[in-house]
Design a protein around this motif. Structure first.
Motif, mmCIF file in Angstrom:
data_model
loop_
_atom_site.group_PDB
_atom_site.id
_atom_site.type_symbol
_atom_site.label_atom_id
_atom_site.label_comp_id
_atom_site.label_asym_id
_atom_site.label_seq_id
_atom_site.Cartn_x
_atom_site.Cartn_y
_atom_site.Cartn_z
ATOM 1 N N LEU A 181 0.828 -1.209 0.000
ATOM 2 C CA LEU A 181 0.000 0.000 0.000
ATOM 3 C C LEU A 181 0.857 1.251 0.000
ATOM 4 C CD1 LEU A 181 -2.772 -1.098 2.532
ATOM 5 C CD2 LEU A 181 -3.165 -0.440 0.142
ATOM 6 N N GLN A 182 1.952 1.216 0.743
ATOM 7 C CA GLN A 182 2.822 2.384 0.814
ATOM 8 C C GLN A 182 3.550 2.638 -0.498
ATOM 9 O OE1 GLN A 182 5.341 1.533 4.213
ATOM 10 N NE2 GLN A 182 3.963 2.614 5.620
ATOM 11 N N SER A 183 3.947 1.535 -1.168
ATOM 12 C CA SER A 183 4.738 1.684 -2.396
ATOM 13 C C SER A 183 3.893 1.601 -3.665
ATOM 14 C CB SER A 183 5.817 0.589 -2.457
ATOM 15 O OG SER A 183 5.217 -0.705 -2.474
ATOM 16 N N CYS A 184 2.573 1.307 -3.501
ATOM 17 C CA CYS A 184 1.665 1.141 -4.650
ATOM 18 C C CYS A 184 2.252 0.155 -5.663
ATOM 19 C CB CYS A 184 1.390 2.476 -5.340
ATOM 20 S SG CYS A 184 0.558 3.682 -4.286
ATOM 21 N N SER A 185 2.702 -0.995 -5.166
ATOM 22 C CA SER A 185 3.373 -1.968 -6.025
ATOM 23 C C SER A 185 2.874 -3.382 -5.747
ATOM 24 C CB SER A 185 4.888 -1.917 -5.810
ATOM 25 O OG SER A 185 5.221 -2.529 -4.578
ATOM 26 N N ASN A 186 3.284 -4.306 -6.640
ATOM 27 C CA ASN A 186 2.977 -5.726 -6.472
ATOM 28 C C ASN A 186 4.088 -6.479 -5.752
ATOM 29 O OD1 ASN A 186 0.462 -5.683 -7.912
ATOM 30 N ND2 ASN A 186 1.618 -5.541 -9.819
ATOM 31 N N ASP A 187 5.128 -5.751 -5.332
ATOM 32 C CA ASP A 187 6.280 -6.399 -4.711
ATOM 33 C C ASP A 187 5.867 -7.112 -3.420
ATOM 34 O OD1 ASP A 187 7.829 -5.413 -6.729
ATOM 35 O OD2 ASP A 187 8.558 -3.688 -5.578
ATOM 36 N N ILE A 188 6.320 -8.341 -3.279
ATOM 37 C CA ILE A 188 6.055 -9.123 -2.070
ATOM 38 C C ILE A 188 7.381 -9.308 -1.332
ATOM 39 C CG2 ILE A 188 5.290 -11.340 -1.151
ATOM 40 C CD1 ILE A 188 3.545 -11.678 -3.633
ATOM 41 N N GLU A 189 7.490 -8.741 -0.153
ATOM 42 C CA GLU A 189 8.706 -8.937 0.643
ATOM 43 C C GLU A 189 8.632 -10.340 1.233
ATOM 44 O OE1 GLU A 189 10.549 -6.099 3.072
ATOM 45 O OE2 GLU A 189 9.581 -4.383 2.127
ATOM 46 N N GLN A 273 -8.321 -2.349 2.796
ATOM 47 C CA GLN A 273 -7.716 -1.128 2.267
ATOM 48 C C GLN A 273 -7.143 -1.355 0.869
ATOM 49 O OE1 GLN A 273 -4.786 0.493 5.004
ATOM 50 N NE2 GLN A 273 -6.143 0.182 6.752
ATOM 51 N N GLN A 274 -6.753 -2.613 0.589
ATOM 52 C CA GLN A 274 -6.120 -2.887 -0.699
ATOM 53 C C GLN A 274 -7.103 -3.375 -1.753
ATOM 54 O OE1 GLN A 274 -3.176 -6.189 -1.580
ATOM 55 N NE2 GLN A 274 -1.742 -4.514 -1.204
ATOM 56 N N ILE A 275 -8.218 -3.941 -1.325
ATOM 57 C CA ILE A 275 -9.203 -4.447 -2.280
ATOM 58 C C ILE A 275 -9.701 -3.311 -3.173
ATOM 59 C CG2 ILE A 275 -11.544 -5.392 -2.493
ATOM 60 C CD1 ILE A 275 -10.964 -7.104 -0.043
ATOM 61 N N GLY A 276 -9.681 -3.577 -4.490
ATOM 62 C CA GLY A 276 -10.121 -2.569 -5.446
ATOM 63 C C GLY A 276 -8.999 -1.717 -6.008
ATOM 64 N N PHE A 279 -3.123 -2.728 -7.666
ATOM 65 C CA PHE A 279 -1.859 -3.375 -7.336
ATOM 66 C C PHE A 279 -2.046 -4.221 -6.077
ATOM 67 C CE2 PHE A 279 -2.089 0.754 -5.288
ATOM 68 C CZ PHE A 279 -1.834 0.436 -3.964
ATOM 69 N N GLY A 280 -1.042 -5.054 -5.809
ATOM 70 C CA GLY A 280 -1.016 -5.797 -4.558
ATOM 71 C C GLY A 280 -1.735 -7.132 -4.594
ATOM 72 N N ILE A 281 -1.569 -7.891 -3.509
ATOM 73 C CA ILE A 281 -2.132 -9.232 -3.394
ATOM 74 C C ILE A 281 -3.645 -9.216 -3.543
ATOM 75 C CG2 ILE A 281 -2.502 -11.153 -1.782
ATOM 76 C CD1 ILE A 281 0.270 -10.502 -0.603
ATOM 77 N N TYR A 282 -4.300 -8.221 -2.943
ATOM 78 C CA TYR A 282 -5.762 -8.158 -2.972
ATOM 79 C C TYR A 282 -6.266 -7.063 -3.901
ATOM 80 C CZ TYR A 282 -5.401 -11.173 1.106
ATOM 81 O OH TYR A 282 -5.100 -12.208 1.946
ATOM 82 N N GLY A 283 -5.390 -6.563 -4.753
ATOM 83 C CA GLY A 283 -5.784 -5.516 -5.681
ATOM 84 C C GLY A 283 -6.282 -6.070 -6.998
ATOM 85 N N ASN A 284 -6.055 -5.322 -8.060
ATOM 86 C CA ASN A 284 -6.431 -5.719 -9.414
ATOM 87 C C ASN A 284 -7.906 -6.070 -9.553
ATOM 88 O OD1 ASN A 284 -3.727 -5.540 -10.535
ATOM 89 N ND2 ASN A 284 -3.266 -7.355 -9.309
#
Length: 322
Positions: A181-189, A273-276, A279-284
């Motif tokens: 959410l902070q980086s607006c990316s799909n990166d998974i640490e 917060q990420q749904i919708g 980007f991210g695991i629960y985005g797209n």
């Protein structure tokens, strides 16, 4: 590739079998045949690939042949995709030739082969991380079997250990999503979700600290989780050599269950917060389902079966035919 839910991945199920070609699958229930897939760089391709014409290479179609031995019949499929040479096999007892069950499995095999895509080189790290993320989820799903087993049998030490693991897992996933959410990316640490045998992982206390720094938990909850962790260590490491009583563990178990629910709700808020997002695991474009359908339930059960590998926890995966 899209592996049917009904198929079990055997490389991790069979002891002393390494995760290297061939990758082996068979139905969880009543297996009568086995699917295998091998994948190599084209430069290291087996000899049979020398017979493939340039036209066949360009078409990306599967060359199909059948090999028979005294006991088995094997359908062999070879194909070149991008920079990879692929060899697939479906093997069964020769006495089952033309058996309707085998014919059904061969249809599924063709669907699996048609689904295969070679991940572009620049996307292979994120693909590998997503695979580790799936394994993380599978372990989390399976942990609930251990939790309920501990509750039902009043196994307090096991209950405390499993709850501590789950709280740690919820916070780790929350950290990964929060960073996306902070980086607006799909990166998974992935360091938060996976620890190899020889890797020095991130300890639970560090997870508490990182969750506090990111605002996932507040200072009060951080202190409570740290106190619980101290109690967990006392129970696990010093039950015999300390004055702690089994009766005391009932209270510790209750506190752990209460805090497990607190952290679960916090994780749900972060997920929402990420749904919708894009980007991210629960985005797209994903939305939260109100309930799970039969396919999702069977997938979760297959994950749990693969994590446990014990008949005690084994669930039926095959969908009932109407």
């Amino acid at each position: 590739m899209q592996i049917p839910i009904e198929w079990q991945y055997l490389n991790i199920a069979i002891k002393n079998t390494k995760e290297k070609p061939p990758y082996i699958f068979e139905p969880y229930e009543n297996p009568i045949g086995r699917f295998q897939l091998s994948c190599y760089p084209l430069s290291d391709a087996p000899l049979e690939f020398k017979k493939i014409t340039q036209e066949e290479l360009s078409s990306k179609k599967w060359r199909h042949s059948i090999d028979c031995s005294e006991k088995n019949e094997t359908h062999i499929f070879i194909c070149a995709r991008d920079d990879q040479a692929l060899t697939a096999k479906y093997i069964y007892n020769i006495n089952l030739r033309n058996d309707s069950r085998i014919l059904d499995q061969l249809k599924i095999t063709h669907s699996v082969l048609d689904s295969i895509v070679i991940v572009p080189l620049q996307e292979r790290i994120i693909a590998a991380n997503l695979d580790k993320y799936d394994r993380f989820l599978a372990s989390l799903v399976a942990s609930y079997d251990l939790l309920y087993s501990a509750i039902n049998s009043n196994s307090y030490i096991e209950l405390i250990i499993v709850c501590a693991n789950q709280i740690d897992a919820f916070l780790r996933l929350g950290i990964v999503i929060k960073k996306q959410l902070q980086s607006c990316s799909n990166d998974i640490e992935i360091k938060y979700l996976f620890q190899d045998e020889n890797e020095k992982g991130i300890l639970e206390r560090s997870v508490f600290n990182h969750a506090l720094e990111l605002g996932i938990i507040n200072q009060t909850l951080h202190n409570e989780l740290s106190q619980l962790y101290n109690l967990r260590n006392r129970v696990v490491h010093r039950y015999i050599i300390s004055p702690i009583n089994t009766r005391d563990m009932v209270e510790v178990s209750t506190k752990y269950l209460e805090h497990l629910e607190k952290v679960r709700i916090l994780l749900r808020e972060i997920e929402e917060q990420q749904i919708g997002k894009s980007f991210g695991i629960y985005g797209n474009g994903f939305v939260r389902a109100k309930s799970f359908d039969n396919v999702e339930i069977r997938r979760a059960h297959s994950w749990a079966n693969d994590k446990h590998l014990l008949k005690r926890f084994n669930r039926k995966i095959t969908s009932e035919k109407k």
